[in-house]
Write a protein that holds these residues in place. Sequence first.
Motif, short mmCIF file in Angstrom:
data_model
loop_
_atom_site.label_atom_id
_atom_site.label_comp_id
_atom_site.label_asym_id
_atom_site.label_seq_id
_atom_site.Cartn_x
_atom_site.Cartn_y
_atom_site.Cartn_z
N TYR A 475 0.83 -1.20 0.00
CA TYR A 475 0.00 0.00 0.00
C TYR A 475 0.87 1.26 0.00
CZ TYR A 475 -4.68 -1.95 0.46
OH TYR A 475 -5.88 -2.58 0.20
N LYS A 476 2.00 1.20 0.67
CA LYS A 476 2.89 2.35 0.70
C LYS A 476 3.41 2.68 -0.70
CE LYS A 476 6.93 4.21 3.11
NZ LYS A 476 7.55 4.72 1.87
N MET A 477 3.54 1.65 -1.54
CA MET A 477 4.00 1.87 -2.91
C MET A 477 3.04 2.79 -3.65
SD MET A 477 6.84 0.23 -3.47
CE MET A 477 6.86 0.21 -5.23
N LEU A 478 1.73 2.67 -3.33
CA LEU A 478 0.75 3.54 -3.98
C LEU A 478 0.96 4.99 -3.58
CD1 LEU A 478 -2.48 1.35 -3.62
CD2 LEU A 478 -0.95 1.55 -5.59
N ASP A 479 1.33 5.22 -2.31
CA ASP A 479 1.62 6.59 -1.87
C ASP A 479 2.88 7.13 -2.53
OD1 ASP A 479 -0.61 6.45 -0.22
OD2 ASP A 479 0.55 5.71 1.50
#
Length: 510
Positions: A475-479
């Motif tokens: 999910y952090k990759m999306l940020d």
Amino acid sequence: MRMRYVRNLSTGFRSRSATKGATSKPQPSSSSSNSLCLSELQEDFTLSSLKLKRLSDSDDSASGVFKHISSIFHAGKPVKQPDSEKIDGAKEFERVPNLSWLSSISQNNILLQRKEQSHKKKQKYVFEVTQENRFQKLVEVCGKMLGPEATLELFGKLGRETDVKGYNALVEMCIDKARQTDDEDIPIELGKVFNLFKSMREQGLELQEQTYRPLLLYIIDMHMVEEFQFFYVIIKEGNPSSVSRLGYYEMLLWLRVNNEEKIQGICNYIAENDSEDISHIRENYLLALCESERTEEILKLLEIIDIKNLSSVESVAVVFQALGRLILEPLAEKFLFYFKNSDHEAHNITNFIACYAVSIPNLSVEDVIKKFKDLHQRLEVSPSSSSYQKIILHSCALHKVHVALDIVKEMCEAGLTLSTDVLHSILQICDETSEYNLVHQIFFTICRYNLESNDETFRSMINLFLKMKDVEGAYKMLDDLEELNLKPTTWMYKCFREWMNLNQVKAVLV
């Protein structure tokens, strides 16, 4: 035993039913019913999906804008000018008092017009590419459903002739089918290729290597000597300039069938004839030999041929690959210093070193890298991005991802860039070798050295995070996408959805 059919080529190939029976005889084709001459297939209907209206550029010009605005401020009456003078829109503005602001307006209009014209040109380019791809796809679909001959006839009736790309696709379909069929049906597929070549000639299209290459490679693989000789003549008649390149495939054939007499005959002919007229065919014979293990013949030709005079750097690279595979290091070094002393481009020399090093058999990745660096140091040249990437891809092929990442760091420290294709290859090997945790190092390298990346890069990295069950990291990759001016795509969210569905199924099964 495979049935021969060469004598039937000029009069028409046997039908499928004819090849099935032992007593059936080939039937000559009727010119009135079976001819594929597209010029004779005239019909009054068209395919609307292929006849799209083209966009046209605007004919307005900057001078027209000036004249138009000028006429407005003169109540539609043209300013009188001497007959010998031409109306200059810019001077007209200068004669009008207190209208200096019109200059900026006109300039803005011109800029807007140019922007609109540029947009229209871009639209036209996108349209043409889209139309070509759509037609190409349609040819492929029809070829699979109807067969190549029926496809040509269909598009001929529709008034749309198939281009070279379409013919290439149809030829490849025939060869793919020939590889999957029984021996008795092979002549049928080769007969279709013959008719495709014939149709190309009637349409005025030249037989290029991209068209005949799949056919000749298949014939060589199948040891079809008579068939090769037949199509050799057909191709030469369709493209006389292809004789030199056909020599490459001729040598491949004799190597494949182990015809020593032909191989030695060609080598002796090259040795006895050193004229410029046969330089290209001599080069193609050498390139074919470089794909074999015939060290003696290769060395013999390299004594005659000046490697610096080969037609392309790609041909030279093939020679260095052969020198590496045959472990001819003294000769490889001799040629490398020859290029160095001839003031050859350093970029090409470093690529030759990489081609040689990665081709050496039974050498560990670490030893390949050592050989790569030692030769660069001796020749006093610096590795290029392309030569580094050859080493990286070689490491990936041997599943040495850690080594590949070390090379990536080294080349980035040297100020060189890594292509996204090579980056995706590294991510793919991480997936195949289940070394998912390396995604942390890859992402750190991308951010630190500002490597070029795209949606596919992040989709692959998200997939690796999920396979480690690190949902938070995924999910952090999306940020992190926002920091790189990228937006999440549906494919990225699809990774999450598939992973969650899979884990729900596993939970139920447990």
